[in-house]
Design a protein around this motif. Structure first.
Motif, PDB file in Angstrom:
ATOM      1  N   ILE A  67       0.861  -1.215  -0.025  1.00 62.12           N
ATOM      2  CA  ILE A  67      -0.009  -0.128  -0.005  1.00 62.12           C
ATOM      3  C   ILE A  67       1.008   1.315  -0.027  1.00 62.12           C
ATOM      4  O   ILE A  67       0.588   2.151  -0.867  1.00 62.12           O
ATOM      5  N   PRO A  68       1.642   1.410   0.851  1.00 58.17           N
ATOM      6  CA  PRO A  68       2.522   2.732   0.890  1.00 58.17           C
ATOM      7  C   PRO A  68       3.225   2.762  -0.564  1.00 58.17           C
ATOM      8  O   PRO A  68       3.409   3.952  -1.190  1.00 58.17           O
ATOM      9  N   LEU A  69       3.871   1.745  -1.141  1.00 56.79           N
ATOM     10  CA  LEU A  69       4.593   1.847  -2.401  1.00 56.79           C
ATOM     11  C   LEU A  69       3.634   2.276  -3.623  1.00 56.79           C
ATOM     12  O   LEU A  69       3.841   3.208  -4.261  1.00 56.79           O
ATOM     13  N   LEU A  70       2.612   1.760  -3.638  1.00 57.23           N
ATOM     14  CA  LEU A  70       1.511   2.055  -4.806  1.00 57.23           C
ATOM     15  C   LEU A  70       1.031   3.378  -4.413  1.00 57.23           C
ATOM     16  O   LEU A  70       0.855   4.194  -5.450  1.00 57.23           O
ATOM     17  N   ALA A  71       0.766   3.789  -3.202  1.00 60.85           N
ATOM     18  CA  ALA A  71       0.105   5.061  -2.818  1.00 60.85           C
ATOM     19  C   ALA A  71       1.167   6.182  -3.164  1.00 60.85           C
ATOM     20  O   ALA A  71       0.673   7.211  -3.928  1.00 60.85           O
ATOM     21  N   ASP A  72       2.342   6.221  -3.003  1.00 61.76           N
ATOM     22  CA  ASP A  72       3.495   6.931  -3.370  1.00 61.76           C
ATOM     23  C   ASP A  72       3.570   7.024  -4.912  1.00 61.76           C
ATOM     24  O   ASP A  72       3.619   8.133  -5.168  1.00 61.76           O
TER      25      ASP A  72
END
Length: 123
Positions: A67-72
């Motif tokens: 999630i953090p990687l995709l959101a960024d």
């Protein structure tokens, strides 16, 4: 129905010119295709044509590390597209994203990030 012939050529409607093509088709579904074949809801020959390299991905809510990687990634993509200067996602927003169950999976996360980046005058 006979077997399809793979020619890797394409004729545009109304054109006399033939174009060569080398393509791969990526298809995604949340339905069990083997069960659909067994229930005669999907042709078996079609299933074997598209089932060359099956990939199974768990839902996004089961892949919290992504999630953090995709959101960024999506934030950067839409900030650049819309000319916005966004550098990071707040800790509280990230905490909420990690707690959410993401029924739309990655598409839902992408839509959320696009909305978050929209200039306030457009919302």
């Amino acid at each position: 129905m006979g077997d399809a012939v793979v020619t890797r050529t394409n004729d545009r409607v109304g054109s006399k010119q033939t174009f060569r093509a080398d393509v791969r088709v990526i298809a995604a579904t949340n339905q069990n295709q083997e069960q659909r074949v067994a229930a005669s809801l999907l042709r078996q020959d079609w299933y074997y044509r598209i089932n060359v390299l099956p990939l199974s991905l768990p839902p996004l809510c089961d892949r919290q590390r992504d999630i953090p990687l995709l959101a960024d990634h999506f934030m950067e993509k839409y900030a650049k597209k819309m000319g916005e200067d966004m550098r990071r996602i707040s800790d509280s927003a990230m905490h909420r994203m990690l707690a959410y169950h993401w029924p739309g999976n990655v598409r839902g996360l992408e839509n959320c990030m696009e909305y978050a980046v929209l200039p306030s005058t457009m919302r």
